[in-house]
Design a protein around this motif. Sequence first.
Motif, PDB file in Angstrom:
ATOM      1  N   ARG A   1     -26.018 -20.347  25.096  1.00 43.58           N
ATOM      2  CA  ARG A   1     -25.600 -19.831  23.800  1.00 43.58           C
ATOM      3  C   ARG A   1     -26.181 -20.616  22.648  1.00 43.58           C
ATOM      4  NH1 ARG A   1     -21.848 -23.690  23.472  1.00 43.58           N
ATOM      5  NH2 ARG A   1     -19.936 -23.839  24.435  1.00 43.58           N
TER       6      ARG A   1
ATOM      7  N   THR B   1     -24.279 -22.177  19.069  1.00 45.20           N
ATOM      8  CA  THR B   1     -23.171 -21.334  18.618  1.00 45.20           C
ATOM      9  C   THR B   1     -21.869 -21.897  19.180  1.00 45.20           C
ATOM     10  OG1 THR B   1     -24.631 -19.421  18.714  1.00 45.20           O
ATOM     11  CG2 THR B   1     -22.291 -18.974  18.573  1.00 45.20           C
ATOM     12  N   LYS B   2     -20.837 -21.906  18.358  1.00 43.29           N
ATOM     13  CA  LYS B   2     -19.550 -22.403  18.821  1.00 43.29           C
ATOM     14  C   LYS B   2     -19.005 -21.511  19.923  1.00 43.29           C
ATOM     15  CE  LYS B   2     -17.909 -24.556  14.589  1.00 43.29           C
ATOM     16  NZ  LYS B   2     -16.821 -24.565  13.602  1.00 43.29           N
TER      17      LYS B   2
ATOM     18  N   ILE C   1     -16.799 -18.554  18.660  1.00 43.57           N
ATOM     19  CA  ILE C   1     -17.579 -17.445  18.089  1.00 43.57           C
ATOM     20  C   ILE C   1     -18.196 -16.608  19.197  1.00 43.57           C
ATOM     21  CG2 ILE C   1     -19.550 -16.859  16.620  1.00 43.57           C
ATOM     22  CD1 ILE C   1     -17.119 -17.931  15.115  1.00 43.57           C
ATOM     23  N   HIS C   2     -18.711 -17.269  20.228  1.00 40.35           N
ATOM     24  CA  HIS C   2     -19.297 -16.557  21.368  1.00 40.35           C
ATOM     25  C   HIS C   2     -18.240 -15.685  22.054  1.00 40.35           C
ATOM     26  CE1 HIS C   2     -21.954 -15.801  24.745  1.00 40.35           C
ATOM     27  NE2 HIS C   2     -20.949 -16.122  25.547  1.00 40.35           N
TER      28      HIS C   2
END
Length: 99
Positions: free
Chosen positions: A51, A54-55, A58-59
């Motif tokens: 990912r 990206t946190k 959020i994912h």
Amino acid sequence: MSTNTDLSLSSYDEGQGSKFIRKAKETPFVPIGMAGFAAIVAYGLYKLKSRGNTKMSIHLIHMRVAAQGFVVGAMTLGRFIRTFLKFLFLIDAFPYKAT
């Protein structure tokens, strides 16, 4: 006072497999939505490692929104097709009726 304890409801008499098959015949786009939901979640979990920066939250939110959108889209499409066929062509798209 009544002593009749023989309670028999048809929804409790059938097993999980037969209930799923009956519901799939009544509304065939619901299993399609469930399969799409499972596929999107599996793909999201597979892509979890790559990912980037990206946190995690959020994912997971993006994955949940995509899965829910697929389910709602499949159910809406099924309802649209059923209504379209029923009122424009005067045929019942899914003639199975529950008893």
